[in-house]
Write an enzyme that holds these catalytic residues in place. Structure first.
Site, PDB file in Angstrom:
ATOM      1  N   GLU A 495      29.457  28.033  10.989  1.00 21.39           N
ATOM      2  CA  GLU A 495      29.562  26.567  11.120  1.00 21.39           C
ATOM      3  C   GLU A 495      29.761  25.822   9.797  1.00 21.39           C
ATOM      4  O   GLU A 495      29.339  24.676   9.656  1.00 21.39           O
ATOM      5  CB  GLU A 495      28.321  26.010  11.876  1.00 21.39           C
ATOM      6  N   HIS A 705      11.754  26.503   9.012  1.00 20.63           N
ATOM      7  CA  HIS A 705      11.432  25.230   8.363  1.00 20.63           C
ATOM      8  C   HIS A 705      10.897  25.354   6.960  1.00 20.63           C
ATOM      9  O   HIS A 705      10.583  24.349   6.333  1.00 20.63           O
ATOM     10  CB  HIS A 705      10.479  24.404   9.221  1.00 20.63           C
TER      11      HIS A 705
HETATM   12  N1  GLN Z   1      24.030  25.870  16.423  1.00 19.67           N
HETATM   13  C1  GLN Z   1      23.279  24.891  15.711  1.00 19.67           C
HETATM   14  C2  GLN Z   1      22.919  25.418  14.330  1.00 19.67           C
HETATM   15  O1  GLN Z   1      22.668  26.568  14.204  1.00 19.67           O
HETATM   16  C3  GLN Z   1      22.026  24.508  16.453  1.00 19.67           C
HETATM   17  C4  GLN Z   1      21.230  23.457  15.716  1.00 19.67           C
HETATM   18  C5  GLN Z   1      20.048  22.871  16.469  1.00 19.67           C
HETATM   19  O2  GLN Z   1      19.466  23.471  17.309  1.00 19.67           O
HETATM   20  N2  GLN Z   1      19.659  21.686  16.139  1.00 19.67           N
HETATM   21  O3  GLN Z   1      22.866  24.693  13.369  1.00 19.67           O
END
Ligand code: GLN
Ligand code: ZN
Length: 778
Positions: A495, A705
Site C-alpha cells: 500500500e 501500536h
Molecule cells: N489495509 C489497511 C492497512 O493495513 C487496514 C488499516 C486499518 O485497519 N485501519 O493499513
C-alpha cells in the site's frame, strides 16, 4: 429581549492546524512550553473574536484544549492516577497522561491513559482512570485563566463543563479495581467539587455555565438514571451558582427527557438535527422555569443549513415559549467540522455554495436568531441559503442516472456467495495449498519518510508521475522480496501508493470531492481530512488492479488484493444528507463490487475488503442497531459476493468492541476475518469461539501500536491460547492491523518471530490437515 445566538464549542486546531504544529514542535523538543502556550492563547483569542464579531451572545470558553476536554475535566477534578504524580510540572504530567512518557535517564516508563471514541464521532477522548475510593479536589486553574483571557477581550464567556454523570459514565476504574465496581458510586464524592467549582464561577460573576451531559442521549441503566436525578438536582439546588444550561447532543433524549426537564437547570439544549422530532415533546415537557436551546445547525456535517426549515422550528419554539426563553445554537460543539470554508480556494463554486464549515455555521446561527421574530425572513443570509439549497436539490452533479438505474437492478441474490463456506473453503485449499496456520499481514507496510517524501514531491510537481510510479514499484518490489524472505504465506503489496485508505478510493471514485484544509481533530494533534461525498458514487475505471497484478507478477505466492469496504468509506467521509446513508453505502458497495470482480478476473485469488469502521457506525441507541446492521452487512456482501467460490474473501476489523455484533460479523460471510485481539490478550477470540464463529479467523498476535518487538515465545503463547478455544484448522496468523506507522527494522524482526511462531505451532500440530471436519477440535 430577543433570542440568543450561541455556540457550544469551537474547532481547536486553527485554520492551518497551528495547534498541531505547536504541539508537535513542543513534544519534539523544538520549542518551549511558553511558545506552545502562546500559540494556544492566540488561537483562543482568534476564536472568541470570530464569535464576537459574528454577533454571538453566548460564547463558550474552556471548550479549547491542548489535548482533550475529558482529560481537562479529569485534571480539573483532581483525577490524576498515582503513577503520574511524580511528574511535578503540570504540563508534562498532562501530556504524560495523554500520550505516555518514557525517559531512560529518569527511569520513567509511563503508559498513556486509555483512549476511546467520543460517542459516534471520529474524535477520541482520554478515558479518566478512577480509584474505587477516588478523592476529588478542585483545580480550576485552566478554566479561570481562560475566563480572564476572554474577559480581557471583552467577551463574557459561558464556560463549558463536562457534567458529573457523563464524566463518571465515560470514566473507567483502574485495572486493579474489583470486578463490577461502578464509577457511578463516586457520584457523592465528585459532586462537592462541582459545587465548589460552580460557586467559584458565581463569585467571578459568570452568568451561565454550559453543563454537557451527552450521555442523556444514550440508553441509560436504572443506576445512571438515578445518578442523573440526584446529581443534577443537587447542583441546581445550590444557592450561589451561575445559571445552568444542560447540554445534550448526538441524539434524542427519548425516555430521558424527564430527567432533563426535571433537573432544575435553567436551560436545556437539544439536538434537533439528529432528532428533529423531539422538539414537540420537549416543548410540552419544558417547565416554565427553563429556557430551550435549539440545536438547528448541524455540528456533525458540512452541508449548509436549510434556513427556512430551521426557521420554522425556531418559530414554533418562540410561539410556545416567547423569544426570551429561546437560544439558537449548532446541534453540538463545532469540534467535529472544519474551521472555515473561506480557506478553500479550489472547490468548484457551485459545490462550495452548498457547504458551511464552523465559521459559516455561526453565521447561520446568527441569521436564525435575528429572524426569530419574523414570519418570512428576507435577510440576505436567507435568500442565499434558499438559492444554495435549490441549486443542490436540482443539480445534475449529485445524480448519476446510470448509477440510479443500476441500483434498481440490485437484488438479494447479488449479496449471496455461490456455495456455502465449507465448500468454498475446500476449493480455496485446492487452489491455494496453504499450510495450517497460514501467515499474512493486514496490508500496509512502513510508510517511511522516503515514501511520504516522494508523494509530497510528486504532488508538488517536483517528481514526475513516471518517476513516482517507478519509485513506488521499487518499494513494492522490495516489500514483496522481504515478505518472501521472512517466509510469509500470503503476501500483500504494501500500500505504498496510498496516503490514506479512504482518500485513495475517494480520489478515484465519482461523487467525492476533497478539501485543502478541511481538517478535523481525531485525537491530540492528529487530524483527519474526510472526503466530501456529495453525489452518486461510480467507478469510472479500475482502481487497484494495476498494483495488484504488478505485485502478483513478482511472486508465485498468493498476493492479496486490498480494498477499503463500503461502510468504512462512508463512515470516514462527510456524507450527503439528501438521501439515507444506507442508500449511499449501497452505491459505494456496487462500485467496489466491480473492483472485486476485476481483481478476480485479473487472476487475484484472495481479496481483502477492510471494514475497520463497521462497529463505530453503530447508532448510539440500541433500537436503531438492527436497521444499521442490516444495511451495513448487506453493503459488504453486495461488494464481495460477485466472485467465484474459488476466490477467497478476507475482511479486517480492529480497535472496537465487537462482542455485541458477532452475529452480524458472521453474516458478512467473509471467508477469513483478521481481527485485532492482542490488546485484550485474545479475550475477543474467546467470544468468537463461544459464539461458534463459523469461518476462518486470524486473531492479531502482534500489537502494532508500539515499536516493541514481541518475541516468538510470546506469539506461540498467544497461538496456543487461540488453539485452545478454536480448531487450528480455522486459524490464521497475522498482526493486529496495518504496519504503516511502524519502522522497517522492528517490523522485520516482529514478522520473523511471527512466522517462526507459526512454524513452531505447525510442528506441535504435526500431521494435522488444513481442513479438519467442521468443529472438530485439534
Ligand atoms: N489495509 C489497511 C492497512 O493495513 C487496514 C488499516 C486499518 O485497519 N485501519 O493499513
Ligand atoms: Zn486495522
Amino acid at each position: 429581549m430577543t433570542v440568543i445566538a450561541a455556540s457550544l464549542g469551537h474547532p481547536r486546531m486553527g485554520s492551518t492546524r497551528e495547534l498541531k504544529k505547536a504541539l508537535e514542535s513542543y513534544w519534539g523538543g523544538k520549542s518551549t512550553s511558553s511558545e506552545l502556550l502562546a500559540t494556544a492563547s492566540s488561537l483562543r483569542r482568534q476564536h472568541w473574536t470570530t464569535m464576537k464579531d459574528k454577533g454571538l451572545e453566548h460564547i463558550p470558553c474552556n471548550d479549547f484544549s491542548l489535548y482533550d476536554h475529558v482529560l481537562d475535566m479529569a485534571v480539573c477534578l483532581g483525577v490524576i492516577p498515582e503513577r503520574y504524580q511524580s511528574l511535578r510540572d503540570p504540563l508534562e504530567r498532562y501530556f504524560a497522561m495523554a500520550r505516555g512518557r518514557q525517559d531512560r535517564q529518569q527511569g520513567l516508563d509511563l503508559a498513556a491513559l486509555e483512549m476511546t471514541k467520543w460517542f459516534d464521532t471520529n474524535y477520541h477522548y482520554i478515558v479518566p482512570e478512577l480509584e474505587v475510593g477516588q478523592r476529588f479536589h478542585l483545580d480550576a486553574s485552566k478554566l479561570l485563566a481562560e475566563l480572564e483571557e476572554a474577559r480581557a477581550l471583552r467577551v463574557d464567556p459561558r464556560p463549558v463543563l463536562l457534567g458529573p454523570v457523563s464524566f463518571l459514565l465515560l470514566s473507567k476504574h483502574a485495572p486493579h479495581a474489583p470486578q463490577g465496581a461502578s464509577t457511578l458510586a463516586l457520584l457523592d464524592a465528585v459532586l462537592p467539587v462541582y459545587e465548589q467549582l460552580l460557586a467559584v464561577l458565581a463569585e467571578r460573576g459568570v452568568a451561565w455555565v454550559q453543563l454537557d451531559e451527552p450521555c442523556l442521549t444514550l440508553d441509560l441503566t436504572p443506576a445512571a438514571r438515578s445518578a442523573y436525578q440526584q446529581g443534577l438536582q443537587r447542583l441546581s439546588q445550590l444557592r450561589n451558582r451561575p445559571r445552568l444550561l444542560l447540554a445534550t447532543y448526538f441524539g434524542e433524549l427519548g425516555a430521558n427527557l424527564s430527567l432533563a426537564t426535571g433537573s432544575g437547570c435553567d436551560a436545556l439544549h437539544v439536538d434537533l438535527v439528529r432528532a428533529p422530532s423531539q422538539l414537540d415533546d420537549t416543548l410540552k415537557a419544558l417547565p416554565t422555569s427553563m429556557r430551550l436551546s435549539v440545536g438547528l445547525v448541524d455540528g456533525r456535517n458540512v452541508w449548509r443549513t436549510d434556513l427556512d426549515a430551521a426557521h420554522q422550528q425556531v418559530r414554533r419554539a418562540v410561539r410556545e415559549l416567547g423569544s426570551d426563553r429561546v437560544f439558537i445554537a449548532p446541534s453540538c460543539s463545532l469540534l467535529h467540522v472544519p474551521e472555515d470554508l473561506d480557506s478553500e480556494s479550489k472547490l468548484e463554486p457551485e459545490l462550495k455554495s452548498w457547504l458551511a464549515f464552523a465559521s459559516q455555521k455561526l453565521d447561520e446561527v446568527r441569521a436564525l436568531a435575528s429572524a426569530a421574530e419574523q414570519d418570512s425572513p428576507t435577510a440576505a443570509a436567507f435568500t442565499s441559503a434558499r438559492a444554495a439549497i435549490a441549486s443542490r436539490r436540482a443539480s445534475p452533479r449529485t445524480r448519476n442516472p446510470a448509477v440510479r438505474a443500476r441500483m434498481l437492478t440490485v437484488d438479494e441474490s447479488m449479496s449471496r456467495r455461490g456455495a456455502p463456506f465449507q465448500e468454498r473453503a475446500r476449493r480455496h485449499q485446492e487452489r491455494l495449498r496453504l499450510p495450517v496456520l497460514p501467515t499474512t499481514t493486514i496490508g500496509s507496510f512502513p510508510q517511511t519518510g522516503d515514501v511520504r517524501g516522494a508523494r509530497a514531491a510528486w504532488r508538488a510537481g517536483r517528481l514526475s508521475s513516471a518517476e513516482y510510479d517507478a519509485f513506488l514499484k521499487e518499494e513494492t518490489r522490495r516489500c514483496i522480496e522481504k515478505q518472501e524472505a521472512m517466509g510469509l504465506d500470503v503476501l500483500v503489496h504494501g500500500e505504498f501508493e496510498r496516503n490514506d485508505m479512504v482518500e485513495y478510493f475517494g480520489e478515484q471514485l465519482d461523487g467525492f470531492v476533497f478539501t485543502e484544509n478541511g481538517w478535523v481533530q481525531s485525537y491530540g494533534s492528529r487530524c483527519v481530512k474526510p472526503p466530501l461525498l456529495y453525489g452518486d458514487v461510480a467507478r469510472p475505471r479500475p482502481m487497484t488492479v494495476g498494483w495488484a497484478t504488478y505485485a502478483q507478477s513478482l511472486t508465485s505466492r498468493p498476493m492479496k488484493g486490498m480494498l477499503t469496504g463500503p461502510v468504512t468509506i462512508l463512515q470516514w467521509s462527510f456524507v450527503r444528507d439528501d438521501q439515507p446513508r444506507g442508500e449511499t453505502c449501497r452505491q459505494i458497495a456496487l462500485a467496489l463490487r466491480d473492483e472485486v470482480q476485476d481483481l478476480e478476473a485479473a487472476g487475484i485469488s484472495i481479496i481483502q475488503v477492510d471494514e475497520p469502521a463497521i462497529r463505530e457506525g453503530l447508532p448510539l441507541r440500541r433500537q436503531d442497531w438492527k436497521d444499521y446492521l442490516r444495511w451495513a452487512v448487506d453493503a459488504f456482501k453486495l461488494a464481495t459476493s460477485g466472485v467465484q467460490d474459488e476466490t477467497q474473501i478476507h475482511t479486517h476489523m480492529c480497535y472496537s468492541e465487537f462482542g455485541d455484533i458477532l452475529e452480524d460479523i458472521a453474516r458478512m460471510d467473509a471467508d477469513v476475518l483478521s481481527i485485532e485481539t492482542s490488546r485484550s490478550k485474545l479475550e475477543l477470540l474467546v467470544d468468537f469461539a463461544r459464539f461458534q464463529y463459523p469461518n476462518e479467523i486470524g486473531p492479531g498476535v502482534y500489537d502494532i501500536h508500539s515499536p516493541r518487538v514481541p518475541s516468538q515465545e510470546e506469539m506461540v503463547g498467544l497461538l496456543e491460547r487461540a488453539r485452545s478455544v478454536l480448531p487450528a484448522s480455522q486459524l490464521w496468523v497475522n498482526p493486529d492491523c496495518g504496519l504503516k506507522t511502524r519502522g522497517w527494522p522492528e517490523v522485520e524482526a516482529a514478522l520473523t518471530h511471527m512466522v517462526e511462531a507459526a512454524r513452531v505451532m505447525r510442528e506441535r500440530l504435526a500431521g494435522l490437515p488444513r481442513l479438519a471436519s467442521p468443529g472438530s477440535p485439534s
